[in-house]
Write a protein that holds these residues in place. Structure first.
Motif, PDB file in Angstrom:
ATOM      1  N   ILE A 286      -8.186 -11.772  -3.537  1.00  0.00           N
ATOM      2  CA  ILE A 286      -7.684 -11.235  -4.806  1.00  0.00           C
ATOM      3  C   ILE A 286      -8.303  -9.867  -5.075  1.00  0.00           C
ATOM      4  N   GLY A 287      -9.595  -9.730  -4.780  1.00  0.00           N
ATOM      5  CA  GLY A 287     -10.257  -8.452  -4.948  1.00  0.00           C
ATOM      6  C   GLY A 287      -9.681  -7.395  -4.021  1.00  0.00           C
ATOM      7  N   ARG A 288      -9.421  -7.751  -2.778  1.00  0.00           N
ATOM      8  CA  ARG A 288      -8.833  -6.806  -1.824  1.00  0.00           C
ATOM      9  C   ARG A 288      -7.445  -6.361  -2.300  1.00  0.00           C
ATOM     10  N   THR A 289      -6.666  -7.301  -2.805  1.00  0.00           N
ATOM     11  CA  THR A 289      -5.323  -6.979  -3.294  1.00  0.00           C
ATOM     12  C   THR A 289      -5.399  -5.985  -4.442  1.00  0.00           C
ATOM     13  N   ALA A 290      -6.318  -6.233  -5.361  1.00  0.00           N
ATOM     14  CA  ALA A 290      -6.473  -5.335  -6.503  1.00  0.00           C
ATOM     15  C   ALA A 290      -6.920  -3.948  -6.064  1.00  0.00           C
ATOM     16  N   ARG A 291      -7.892  -3.884  -5.168  1.00  0.00           N
ATOM     17  CA  ARG A 291      -8.406  -2.580  -4.727  1.00  0.00           C
ATOM     18  C   ARG A 291      -7.349  -1.788  -3.967  1.00  0.00           C
ATOM     19  N   ALA A 292      -6.486  -2.483  -3.244  1.00  0.00           N
ATOM     20  CA  ALA A 292      -5.427  -1.797  -2.490  1.00  0.00           C
ATOM     21  C   ALA A 292      -4.291  -1.343  -3.394  1.00  0.00           C
ATOM     22  N   GLY A 293      -4.240  -1.863  -4.623  1.00  0.00           N
ATOM     23  CA  GLY A 293      -3.158  -1.503  -5.537  1.00  0.00           C
ATOM     24  C   GLY A 293      -1.853  -2.189  -5.218  1.00  0.00           C
ATOM     25  N   CYS A 294      -1.914  -3.336  -4.538  1.00  0.00           N
ATOM     26  CA  CYS A 294      -0.708  -4.082  -4.189  1.00  0.00           C
ATOM     27  C   CYS A 294      -0.275  -4.966  -5.352  1.00  0.00           C
ATOM     28  N   SER A 295       1.017  -5.087  -5.542  1.00  0.00           N
ATOM     29  CA  SER A 295       1.550  -6.064  -6.479  1.00  0.00           C
ATOM     30  C   SER A 295       1.778  -7.382  -5.748  1.00  0.00           C
ATOM     31  N   VAL A 296       2.000  -8.437  -6.511  1.00  0.00           N
ATOM     32  CA  VAL A 296       2.225  -9.771  -5.956  1.00  0.00           C
ATOM     33  C   VAL A 296       3.468 -10.359  -6.610  1.00  0.00           C
ATOM     34  N   VAL A 297       4.284 -11.023  -5.819  1.00  0.00           N
ATOM     35  CA  VAL A 297       5.451 -11.729  -6.355  1.00  0.00           C
ATOM     36  C   VAL A 297       5.259 -13.220  -6.121  1.00  0.00           C
ATOM     37  N   THR A 298       5.301 -13.977  -7.194  1.00  0.00           N
ATOM     38  CA  THR A 298       5.146 -15.425  -7.079  1.00  0.00           C
ATOM     39  C   THR A 298       6.488 -16.118  -7.299  1.00  0.00           C
ATOM     40  N   CYS A 299       6.693 -17.224  -6.605  1.00  0.00           N
ATOM     41  CA  CYS A 299       7.923 -18.018  -6.681  1.00  0.00           C
ATOM     42  C   CYS A 299       7.520 -19.453  -7.025  1.00  0.00           C
TER      43      CYS A 299
END
Length: 388
Positions: A286-299
């Motif tokens: 989760i930290g890596r995702t935030a630092r990379a500036g990536c969005s997430v799509v949940t289904c």
């Protein structure tokens, strides 16, 4: 004595449990004042009652918001029959068993359904060139069509990349103002070799192409990156993969390796792809995702139907990650209606502020697929489709 009818020109106060106007964090409860078919004000119902004491009041519905965005789906599977099964049964018994239903006709059927639902935008994973041609030509679709690429053999990466690039560049020349945009989807970290993943993501980042990657959908994906084995590897078709998983990812699996860490260290997150599912992740992921500036799509419905687990929404929100909602395919999500996805998410995450869920379905989705958001604000025309 004749009953006096309400004055159709007098203002009306429409109330709801959740209001998201497209700006800010929303209201719970919320209200919209409408006069002569035009929005006069939005906000807290008590404040609106004080400002418009003569407005007729009625409850409009649970949610008032702009139309939601389906940020992740597979429209070419829209003719499939829905079936809820554990993931490793769903693949052979639904995806493979109904493969004759997959194609242009299904994609057109799904696009027609999105239009009927009044969906605000779409992020669609496109499996075949024929489907891309058909959807690109539609004038009623907004959003991004992500061409999906697979290829686990590193030695075939250059050839697959050249073919994908040629197709993408041809389709990009067919883009029209206001129509769907072309994007790229390296399928998953375990079905795309390390070399092909690097080539695709570097190309997309350099060209400004939007991306989506399926990541950490099933718990077995974590096991695969940690051990090189488990159900995902055991259920593969051996002829379609190298002898070992290490050959696919170009490194040895290890106890602390996760799909997100692998993509990050490979450089694949530099282009800020939208990461789809992200159910089975660690706090470090989760930290890596935030630092990379990536969005997430949940289904949420698809994850539940396939027994994949529950997306840790609160943890992603606390980290400042942009979250959007998608339905996945009709075969796993049951329908293409994101409003139903929000309703299910409200039961799945009772501790979350419902304004967060509605915002994800609208603003989060528009940010992922690159479409402009409609705003509910003073002076804008009122439409009944704003009531969910």
């Amino acid at each position: 004595m004749t009953a006096q009818l309400p004055d159709p020109h007098s203002p009306e106060l429409l109330t709801c449990d959740v209001l998201f106007s497209g700006v800010g964090g929303g209201y719970a409860p919320g209200g919209v004042v409408v006069a002569d078919g035009v929005i006069a004000a939005v906000g807290d119902p008590e404040a609106l009652r004080a400002r418009y004491p003569h407005a007729r009041e009625r409850r409009a519905g649970a949610i008032i918001a702009p139309p939601p965005v389906n940020a992740h789906t597979h429209l070419d599977m829209s003719a499939y029959a829905f079936q809820a099964l554990p993931y490793f049964r769903w693949i052979p018994e639904v995806v493979i068993a109904q493969r004759a239903q997959r194609g242009v006709a299904g994609a057109e059927r799904g696009a027609d359904e999105l239009t009927r639902l009044g969906t605000g935008g779409v992020g669609d994973i496109v499996w075949s060139p024929e489907v891309m041609d058909a959807l690109l030509a539609r004038e009623d679709l907004r959003g991004t069509l992500y061409f999906e690429v697979l290829g686990p053999f590193p030695e075939k990466a250059d050839e697959l990349f050249r073919a994908a690039r040629e197709r993408l560049e041809g389709w990009r020349r067919k883009e029209r103002p206001g129509g769907p945009r072309v994007g790229l989807s390296p399928h998953t970290p375990y079905t795309v070799s390390h070399r092909l993943m690097r080539l695709l993501t570097e190309y997309a980042a350099g060209e400004g192409l939007p991306m989506q990657i399926h990541v950490a959908e099933h718990p077995a994906e974590l096991e695969l990156f940690r051990t090189g084995g488990g159900p995902l590897w055991e259920n593969r078709l051996p002829a379609l993969y190298p002898p070992t998983f290490a050959e696919v990812i170009g490194r040895a699996p290890e106890p602390d390796l996760t799909p997100v860490r692998y993509l990050d260290e490979l450089g694949a997150l530099a282009g800020r792809p939208a990461l789809i599912h992200m159910v089975n992740v660690t706090p470090e992921d989760i930290g890596r995702t935030a630092r990379a500036g990536c969005s997430v799509v949940t289904c949420p419905r698809s994850n539940r139907h396939l027994s994949c687990g529950t997306f840790p929404w609160a943890a992603f929100a606390a980290a400042g990650v942009e979250v959007a909602l998608g339905t996945d395919s009709v075969a796993s999500g049951e329908s293409l209606d994101v409003r139903a996805e929000v309703a299910f998410a409200r039961t799945l995450y009772p501790e979350l502020d419902p304004r967060l869920l509605v915002r994800a379905a609208v603003k989060g989705g528009h940010r992922v697929v690159g479409t402009p958001i409609q705003l509910l604000r003073r002076g804008e025309a009122w439409h009944t489709h704003y009531v969910w």
